[in-house]
Write a protein that holds these residues in place. Sequence first.
Motif, PDB file in Angstrom:
ATOM      1  N   LEU A  83       0.813  -1.218   0.000  1.00 28.65           N
ATOM      2  CA  LEU A  83       0.000   0.000   0.000  1.00 28.65           C
ATOM      3  C   LEU A  83       0.845   1.267   0.000  1.00 28.65           C
ATOM      4  CD1 LEU A  83      -2.868  -1.165   2.326  1.00 28.65           C
ATOM      5  CD2 LEU A  83      -3.043  -0.539  -0.097  1.00 28.65           C
TER       6      LEU A  83
ATOM      7  N   GLN B 277      -3.980   2.887  -3.528  1.00 27.89           N
ATOM      8  CA  GLN B 277      -5.297   2.513  -4.058  1.00 27.89           C
ATOM      9  C   GLN B 277      -5.346   1.044  -4.491  1.00 27.89           C
ATOM     10  OE1 GLN B 277      -8.052   4.688  -4.076  1.00 27.89           O
ATOM     11  NE2 GLN B 277      -6.620   5.763  -2.752  1.00 27.89           N
TER      12      GLN B 277
ATOM     13  N   ALA C 199      -6.615  -2.053  -4.264  1.00 30.07           N
ATOM     14  CA  ALA C 199      -7.793  -2.615  -3.598  1.00 30.07           C
ATOM     15  C   ALA C 199      -7.546  -4.015  -3.048  1.00 30.07           C
ATOM     16  CB  ALA C 199      -8.977  -2.625  -4.566  1.00 30.07           C
ATOM     17  N   GLU C 200      -6.812  -4.833  -3.783  1.00 28.96           N
ATOM     18  CA  GLU C 200      -6.592  -6.191  -3.302  1.00 28.96           C
ATOM     19  C   GLU C 200      -5.692  -6.216  -2.067  1.00 28.96           C
ATOM     20  OE1 GLU C 200      -6.127 -10.665  -5.042  1.00 28.96           O
ATOM     21  OE2 GLU C 200      -6.012  -8.985  -6.423  1.00 28.96           O
TER      22      GLU C 200
ATOM     23  N   ILE D 123      -5.654  -3.810   0.190  1.00 32.31           N
ATOM     24  CA  ILE D 123      -6.552  -3.346   1.255  1.00 32.31           C
ATOM     25  C   ILE D 123      -7.460  -4.495   1.697  1.00 32.31           C
ATOM     26  CG2 ILE D 123      -8.404  -1.736   1.846  1.00 32.31           C
ATOM     27  CD1 ILE D 123      -7.140   0.183  -0.274  1.00 32.31           C
ATOM     28  N   ALA D 124      -7.966  -5.256   0.738  1.00 34.03           N
ATOM     29  CA  ALA D 124      -8.830  -6.394   1.057  1.00 34.03           C
ATOM     30  C   ALA D 124      -8.065  -7.472   1.813  1.00 34.03           C
ATOM     31  CB  ALA D 124      -9.432  -6.958  -0.222  1.00 34.03           C
TER      32      ALA D 124
ATOM     33  N   LYS E 197     -11.906  -1.491   6.023  1.00 29.01           N
ATOM     34  CA  LYS E 197     -10.970  -1.769   4.935  1.00 29.01           C
ATOM     35  C   LYS E 197     -11.650  -2.492   3.769  1.00 29.01           C
ATOM     36  CE  LYS E 197      -6.661  -1.367   7.352  1.00 29.01           C
ATOM     37  NZ  LYS E 197      -6.110  -0.283   6.555  1.00 29.01           N
TER      38      LYS E 197
ATOM     39  N   LYS F  82     -13.696  -0.022   1.854  1.00 29.65           N
ATOM     40  CA  LYS F  82     -12.828   0.836   1.034  1.00 29.65           C
ATOM     41  C   LYS F  82     -12.346   0.086  -0.204  1.00 29.65           C
ATOM     42  CE  LYS F  82      -8.601   3.550   1.112  1.00 29.65           C
ATOM     43  NZ  LYS F  82      -7.435   3.991   1.886  1.00 29.65           N
ATOM     44  N   ALA F  83     -11.924  -1.152  -0.026  1.00 26.90           N
ATOM     45  CA  ALA F  83     -11.416  -1.945  -1.157  1.00 26.90           C
ATOM     46  C   ALA F  83     -12.493  -2.143  -2.219  1.00 26.90           C
ATOM     47  CB  ALA F  83     -10.904  -3.294  -0.662  1.00 26.90           C
TER      48      ALA F  83
ATOM     49  N   LEU G 102     -13.546  -6.825  -7.465  1.00 30.44           N
ATOM     50  CA  LEU G 102     -12.696  -7.711  -6.663  1.00 30.44           C
ATOM     51  C   LEU G 102     -13.254  -9.125  -6.730  1.00 30.44           C
ATOM     52  CD1 LEU G 102     -11.918  -5.723  -3.416  1.00 30.44           C
ATOM     53  CD2 LEU G 102     -10.300  -6.434  -5.140  1.00 30.44           C
TER      54      LEU G 102
ATOM     55  N   TYR H 132     -13.699 -11.644  -1.731  1.00 31.52           N
ATOM     56  CA  TYR H 132     -13.657 -10.431  -0.937  1.00 31.52           C
ATOM     57  C   TYR H 132     -15.045  -9.848  -0.717  1.00 31.52           C
ATOM     58  CZ  TYR H 132      -8.623 -10.668  -1.489  1.00 31.52           C
ATOM     59  OH  TYR H 132      -7.326 -11.080  -1.456  1.00 31.52           O
TER      60      TYR H 132
END
Length: 104
Positions: free
Chosen positions: A40, A45, A47-48, A50-51, A80, A83-84, A91, A95
């Motif tokens: 990160l 940004q 996403a994966e 964050i997930a 989180k 957000k992801a 995704l 997720y």
Amino acid sequence: MLVFLGIAQVHRWKAEWNLLRGVSPEKEILKGLEPAKKALSMDPQAAEAIATEAALHLLQSRSERDPEKRDAAKALARAKIEKAIQINRLLPKEYHSLSKSVEF
């Protein structure tokens, strides 16, 4: 970035395996959070990544005995994953099902 994401995911799966076997997943969770944060730092940004952090925090909540810490980890996981999914609605299904796991 992908290398760190991959390392974080490996530790996520090890933590999940430990939890299923009745072994504390805490060591693997902490080992997974570090590379997720590195990923990160390269792409805020991602996403994966964050997930993956969300999944690790959810595992943390499932293994935590202290109710306050458990609720805090679950709330962090929820924030989180939301957000992801907001960043990338495409995704993997895994997720999206995770978001249902963090509902209160």
